[in-house]
Design a protein around this motif. Structure first.
Motif, short mmCIF file in Angstrom:
data_model
loop_
_atom_site.label_atom_id
_atom_site.label_comp_id
_atom_site.label_asym_id
_atom_site.label_seq_id
_atom_site.Cartn_x
_atom_site.Cartn_y
_atom_site.Cartn_z
N PHE A 1 86.62 -50.92 73.23
CA PHE A 1 86.46 -49.48 73.32
C PHE A 1 87.62 -48.65 73.95
N MET A 2 88.61 -49.19 74.73
CA MET A 2 89.69 -48.62 75.22
C MET A 2 90.80 -49.11 74.59
N HIS A 3 90.57 -50.37 73.75
CA HIS A 3 91.72 -50.91 73.07
C HIS A 3 92.81 -51.56 73.82
N TYR A 4 92.49 -52.45 74.91
CA TYR A 4 93.58 -52.88 75.58
C TYR A 4 93.72 -54.43 75.13
N SER A 5 94.82 -55.08 75.24
CA SER A 5 94.87 -56.49 74.63
C SER A 5 93.93 -57.44 75.58
N PRO A 6 93.30 -58.58 75.26
CA PRO A 6 92.71 -59.39 75.97
C PRO A 6 93.26 -59.61 77.36
N SER A 7 94.68 -59.92 77.46
CA SER A 7 95.14 -60.51 78.58
C SER A 7 95.46 -59.11 79.57
N ASN A 8 95.64 -57.86 79.09
CA ASN A 8 95.68 -56.83 79.84
C ASN A 8 94.43 -56.44 80.30
N SER A 9 93.36 -56.65 79.54
CA SER A 9 92.04 -56.26 80.08
C SER A 9 91.74 -57.21 81.16
N ALA A 10 91.81 -58.53 80.94
CA ALA A 10 91.51 -59.21 82.12
C ALA A 10 92.41 -58.83 83.34
N ASN A 11 93.56 -58.66 83.33
CA ASN A 11 94.29 -58.33 84.54
C ASN A 11 93.82 -56.83 85.19
N MET A 12 93.50 -55.98 84.15
CA MET A 12 92.69 -54.73 84.57
C MET A 12 91.41 -55.02 85.53
N VAL A 13 90.81 -56.13 84.69
CA VAL A 13 89.21 -56.12 85.66
C VAL A 13 89.63 -57.00 87.01
N THR A 14 90.53 -58.01 87.12
CA THR A 14 90.80 -58.63 88.12
C THR A 14 91.31 -57.70 89.45
N ASN A 15 92.15 -56.72 88.78
CA ASN A 15 92.91 -55.91 89.90
C ASN A 15 91.74 -54.94 90.45
N PHE A 16 90.93 -54.47 89.54
CA PHE A 16 89.67 -53.60 89.98
C PHE A 16 88.97 -54.29 90.98
N MET A 17 88.50 -55.43 90.50
CA MET A 17 87.39 -56.22 91.44
C MET A 17 88.06 -56.70 92.69
#
Length: 573
Positions: free
Chosen positions: A60-76
Motif C-alpha cells: 500500500f505504501m509501495h516500498y521494496s521488500p527489503s526496505n519494508s523489512a528494515n522499516m518494520v524492524t526499526n519501528f519494533m
C-alpha cells in the motif's frame, strides 16, 4: 500497638491515592490479574499492526521488500528500546501506574493518526498492481510518509512506555520476602508471556483478516478502540494495587558510584586501604542493618563483592552491581522475511485461505500450550529434582531459549532452500501466482521461535526484576525488551552490510529487489544461524561467571541470623 500498626503496611509502597499500602488489602494475584488482562489487549493492538505492517508498507505504501523489512524492524526496535525510558521514569520520577496511563494515551493518539491516513485516500499513494514480481510501484511521497512515520513512532513511544511499566507493575504486587511471594512472581512472568500470546493469537488471526479483507482503516480503527478500552480496565484495579514509591534517578546513583570509585582510586595506596577497611565494613554494614530494620528493601541482603573491588571503593552508601547482561537476538529478522516467504506460497488449508501475516499463530499457540505445562509440570519436577526454590535458574532458562533460536535459524534456511527449489522446478521464479508448496513449511521455524520466546523472554524479565536493586526494578526489567530492540536494530544493519558486502562479489546483492525468489535468503539464514551460535557462546561466557545477588532458600537461616545480629547490635548502640 504501634509495632503492630507498622507491620500492617507495605514499606516503600502506596496505593493509587498516595496513601500507605496495607497488607491484605493491596497487592497479590488479584491485583496482578488486571495487568494480565490489560496485556492481552495491549499486545493484541501492537502485534495486529506489527505482524502485518511489512505487507502494508510494501503493498500500500509501495516500498521494496527489503526496505519494508528494515522499516518494520526499526519501528519494533525503537518501541522496545523506549521501554528503557518507561522503566527509568517509573523508578525515578513517576510510578508504573502513571507511566502506563500516559503511554496508553500516546499509543492511542498514534493509532488514531494511522487510522485517519488509511481512511482518507488522498493521504495514501494511488493503487498500483505490478505486472510481475520484477516491477515496482512509485513510493509514497514525503508528505504522506511524514504522516505515516509520525503515527508509527507515536505508537512506538506508547508501546515502549507500556513495556517498561506494565510488567514491573504486575511483578511488584508480590511479597519478595516470602517463598510464596517469589513463586507467585515467577508464575506471573510465565503467564505474562502466556497473555502476550493470547493477544497475539487474536491479532494474527482476526485482526489480520480484518486488515486484509476489510481494509487497513478498519484494522487501525479497531486497534485504536482496543487500546482506549485498556485504560478503564487498568483503572478498575486501582483499589487493589500497591505502587512502589519512586526513589529518585538510578542514573544519578550510577554516576555517583562511578565518580566515587574514580576519586577514591586517585588517592594514595595507604589512604585508600585505610578508607576501604572502614567504609566497606563498618559504615556499609551499619547502613545495611538500618535498611533491613526499617524494612525498605524487603529481603535483599547485600554484601560487598570481591568481583567489584573497584566499585566497592565508592561504597559509602548502597553498593551497585552490573545488570547489563542482556543478549542480542539476531533472529528477530526472521519474522519480516518469513511473512514475505509465506506470501509466495500456497496459504490454503482446505477451503480456507490463511493470510501470510497470520504465520505467528503457530508460535503463539505453541507458547499457550507450553506455558502452563512449564509452570505446573516442568518447574515442580525441577524443584523436586534440584531441591531449590527455582528448579531451573533464570540463566539456564535464558540459555535454553537461545539454543531454540539457533535451531530455528537452521530450520528456516532448509525451508527456504526447499521453497526456491519448488519455484525453479515449477518455472515460477517471476510469477505472481502462489507456488505449489504449502506455507506450513515456514510454520516449522516458528515453532522453535515460540519455544525460544517462552524461555528467554520470561526468564530475562524474572532475572532482571529479581536481581535488580529496589530503586531500579522497572529500569532493569526494561532491559529484557532492550535486548530485543538491539536485535531488531542489528538485523536492519546486518541486511545493509550483507547487501554491501555481497554486491562487491556479485552483480546482485543477496537481499535486493522486489522479487523474493531472486534473493539468497537461505544464505542469510545460515549466516544468522552462525551468529546465533556465536551469541550463545558469548552468553555462556558471561552467564557462567555471574553470581546471583538475590536470596536463595538455602541461605534463609544464615541471612536471618545476620539480620537479627545486626538489629541486636543496633539496639545495644
Amino acid at each position: 500497638m504501634e509495632e503492630r500498626h507498622y507491620s500492617d503496611k507495605w514499606e516503600g509502597y502506596v496505593d493509587w491515592r498516595n496513601r500507605p499500602a496495607l497488607r491484605g488489602k493491596h497487592g497479590g494475584m488479584v491485583a496482578a490479574s488486571f495487568v494480565l488482562v490489560v496485556e492481552i489487549l495491549e499486545n493484541l493492538t501492537y502485534l495486529a499492526n506489527a505482524s502485518n505492517l511489512v505487507l502494508y508498507l510494501s503493498k500500500f505504501m509501495h516500498y521494496s521488500p527489503s526496505n519494508s523489512a528494515n522499516m518494520v524492524t526499526n519501528f519494533m526496535g525503537t518501541a522496545f528500546l523506549l521501554a528503557l525510558l518507561g522503566g527509568f521514569l517509573s523508578d525515578a520520577f513517576f510510578t508504573t501506574y502513571c507511566i502506563y496511563l500516559i503511554s496508553a494515551t500516546i499509543e492511542f493518539l498514534g493509532l488514531l493518526m494511522l487510522t485517519v491516513q488509511a481512511h482518507i485516500p488522498s493521504l495514501t499513494p494511488s493503487a498500483c498492481t505490478p505486472i510481475n514480481r520484477n516491477t515496482s510501484c512509485q513510493q509514497v511521497d514525503a508528505g504522506k510518509a511524514a504522516i505515516l512515520f509520525a503515527g508509527l513512532y507515536l505508537v512506538a513511544l506508547g508501546v515502549g512506555g507500556i513495556k517498561g511499566s506494565l510488567p514491573p507493575h504486575g511483578a511488584e504486587q508480590f511479597d519478595e520476602d516470602t517463598t510464596r511471594g517469589r513463586k507467585q512472581r515467577s508464575t506471573f512472568f510465565n503467564y505474562y508471556v502466556f497473555c502476550l500470546s493470547c493477544g497475539g493469537l487474536i491479532a494474527v488471526t482476526f485482526m489480520v483478516w480484518i486488515e486484509d479483507n476489510k481494509g487497513w482503516h478498519w484494522g487501525f480503527g479497531i486497534s485504536t478502540g482496543i487500546i482506549l478500552v485498556t485504560i478503564p480496565i487498568f483503572l478498575l484495579g486501582s483499589s487493589t494495587y500497591r505502587i512502589k514509591i519512586p526513589t529518585g534517578s538510578p542514573i544519578t546513583t550510577i554516576f555517583k558510584v562511578l565518580a566515587g570509585a574514580v576519586c577514591t582510586c586517585c588517592t594514595s595506596t595507604t589512604s585508600r586501604n585505610a578508607i576501604m577497611s572502614t567504609s566497606t565494613t563498618s559504615t556499609y554494614t551499619t547502613e545495611t542493618g538500618l535498611e533491613e530494620k526499617n524494612g525498605k528493601n524487603g529481603a535483599e541482603t547485600h554484601t560487598t563483592s570481591e568481583d567489584l573491588r573497584f566499585l566497592n571503593r565508592a561504597a559509602i552508601g548502597r553498593p551497585f552491581h552490573q545488570l547489563l547482561q542482556c543478549t542480542i537476538k539476531e533472529v528477530e529478522e526472521l519474522s519480516t522475511f518469513s511473512v514475505q516467504q509465506a506470501a509466495t506460497m500456497d496459504t490454503r488449508i482446505g477451503s480456507f485461505t490463511v493470510p501470510p501475516a497470520s504465520l505467528p499463530v503457530f508460535p503463539v499457540i505453541f507458547i499457550m500450550i507450553l506455558a502452563p505445562i512449564y509452570n505446573h509440570i516442568i518447574i515442580p519436577l525441577a524443584r523436586k529434582a534440584t531441591g531449590t526454590e527455582m528448579g531451573i535458574t533464570h540463566l539456564q532458562r535464558i540459555g535454553t531459549g537461545l539454543v531454540f533460536s539457533i535451531v530455528a535459524m537452521a530450520v528456516a534456511a532448509l525451508v527456504e532452500m526447499k521453497r526456491k527449489k519448488v519455484a525453479m522446478q515449477s518455472g515460477m521464479i517471476n510469477s505472481t501466482e502462489p507456488l505449489p508448496i504449502t506455507f506450513l513449511w515456514v510454520a516449522l521455524q516458528y515453532m522453535f521461535l515460540g519455544s525460544a520466546d517462552l524461555f528467554s523472554l520470561a526468564g530475562m524479565m524474572d532475572f532482571f526484576f529479581t536481581e535488580a536493586p529496589f530503586s531500579m526494578k522497572s529500569l532493569a526489567t526494561a532491559l529484557s525488551w532492550t535486548s530485543l530492540a538491539i536485535g531488531y536494530y542489528f538485523s536492519s544493519v546486518l541486511v545493509s552490510i550483507v547487501n554491501k558486502v555481497t554486491s562487491t562479489f556479485r552483480h546482485t546483492p543477496w537481499l535486493y529487489g522486489s522479487n523474493l525468489n531472486h534473493y539468497h535468503l537461505e544464505r542469510f539464514y545460515w549466516l544468522m544461524c552462525i551468529l546465533s551460535g556465536l551469541n550463545f557462546l558469548h552468553y555462556l561466557f558471561w552467564a557462567s561467571r555471574y553470581k546471583y545477588q538475590s536470596t536463595w532458600p538455602g541461605d534463609q537461616e544464615e541471612i536471618q541470623i545476620r539480620v537479627n545480629s545486626s538489629e541486636l547490635q543496633l539496639s545495644h548502640s
